[in-house]
Design an enzyme around this catalytic site. Sequence first.
Site, PDB file in Angstrom:
ATOM      1  N   HIS A  43       0.874  -1.186   0.000  1.00 22.65           N
ATOM      2  CA  HIS A  43       0.000   0.000   0.000  1.00 22.65           C
ATOM      3  C   HIS A  43       0.910   1.235   0.000  1.00 22.65           C
ATOM      4  CE1 HIS A  43      -3.977   1.785   1.721  1.00 22.65           C
ATOM      5  NE2 HIS A  43      -3.286   2.729   1.119  1.00 22.65           N
ATOM      6  N   GLU A  70      -2.537  -1.754  -3.369  1.00 26.17           N
ATOM      7  CA  GLU A  70      -3.744  -1.074  -2.909  1.00 26.17           C
ATOM      8  C   GLU A  70      -3.430   0.383  -2.632  1.00 26.17           C
ATOM      9  OE1 GLU A  70      -4.634  -3.464   0.624  1.00 26.17           O
ATOM     10  OE2 GLU A  70      -3.574  -2.001   1.850  1.00 26.17           O
ATOM     11  N   HIS A 190      -8.453  -6.445   6.713  1.00 24.33           N
ATOM     12  CA  HIS A 190      -8.333  -5.473   7.812  1.00 24.33           C
ATOM     13  C   HIS A 190      -8.655  -6.131   9.141  1.00 24.33           C
ATOM     14  CE1 HIS A 190      -7.279  -1.487   9.021  1.00 24.33           C
ATOM     15  NE2 HIS A 190      -7.157  -1.159   7.748  1.00 24.33           N
TER      16      HIS A 190
HETATM   17  N1  PXP Z   1      -6.906  -4.291   3.050  1.00 23.54           N
HETATM   18  C1  PXP Z   1      -6.783  -2.954   2.926  1.00 23.54           C
HETATM   19  C2  PXP Z   1      -7.542  -2.275   1.840  1.00 23.54           C
HETATM   20  C3  PXP Z   1      -5.936  -2.235   3.773  1.00 23.54           C
HETATM   21  O1  PXP Z   1      -5.815  -0.914   3.636  1.00 23.54           O
HETATM   22  C4  PXP Z   1      -5.199  -2.924   4.760  1.00 23.54           C
HETATM   23  C5  PXP Z   1      -4.257  -2.175   5.646  1.00 23.54           C
HETATM   24  O2  PXP Z   1      -3.222  -1.642   4.887  1.00 23.54           O
HETATM   25  C6  PXP Z   1      -5.367  -4.319   4.856  1.00 23.54           C
HETATM   26  C7  PXP Z   1      -6.235  -4.972   4.000  1.00 23.54           C
HETATM   27  C8  PXP Z   1      -4.637  -5.127   5.870  1.00 23.54           C
HETATM   28  O3  PXP Z   1      -5.086  -4.815   7.150  1.00 23.54           O
HETATM   29  P1  PXP Z   1      -4.273  -5.329   8.411  1.00 23.54           P
HETATM   30  O4  PXP Z   1      -2.919  -4.685   8.376  1.00 23.54           O
HETATM   31  O5  PXP Z   1      -5.103  -4.908   9.583  1.00 23.54           O
HETATM   32  O6  PXP Z   1      -4.181  -6.832   8.285  1.00 23.54           O
END
Ligand code: PXP
Length: 237
Positions: A43, A70, A190
């Site tokens: 990201h 992402e 997430h």
């Molecule tokens: N999906 C998206 C769109 C995210 O922004 C994030 C965090 O960067 C994640 C998944 C992964 O989340 P986590 O770090 O809480 O596992």
Amino acid sequence: MTRLSVNINKVATLRNARGGNVPDVVKVALDCESFGADGITVHPRPDERHIRKSDVYNLRPLLHTEFNIEGYPSPEFIDLVLKVKPHQVTLVPDSPSQLTSNCGWDTKTHLEFLSEVLDAFNNAGIRTSVFVGADAGMIEYAAKAGADRVELYTEPYASAYTANREAAVAPFIEAAKVARSLGLGLNAGHDLSLVNLNYFYKNIPWLDEVSIGHALISDALYLGLQRTIQEYKNCLK
Ligand code: PXP
């Protein structure tokens, strides 16, 4: 099969804390793959506070599994993704200063914008995914905008899991059914963790992919990266 994509942003955060190249983000990504990860997620944010543009370019030719980028589709982000051509791009509605993504898109309000952006990626042959909450209307408009997949924002599931996991997962099952009925692929991410992942998967076994960063990298401090990835994979059985 539900694929595990490891989000390596936290590894870059650790590296950036000292200015050198320890830990080596590219090596960690390749090790994640050899330990069983089915994909790598990054990201990149405009301030490069974790993953840098250069990491994205360095990773692309070396990865053997699915590469997912992402982020918020700013002109710079769109340009980067079109140049790098990952397997998948996930559109996230976060502002540059945001600590982490904290909601899905309002796909109805932003239908025109999303349609234009998705068009550009679809034309480049990059699979598209739109980050949304567990909301039938938002999923329908993601489909209208031309997304191949939606990624369900699972923080509300994770935070409600301990109190009542059945109630926590219920809206996600409904949302997942809507996505399936519209012919959309389904990702989730997430705050998924070794505590809550298996229950989510068992209730929505047709999930295509989960992307997990924070909990997985934190678990690796105790279990080591190899065992951690194996344990997350075991949650997807
Ligand atoms: N999906 C998206 C769109 C995210 O922004 C994030 C965090 O960067 C994640 C998944 C992964 O989340 P986590 O770090 O809480 O596992």
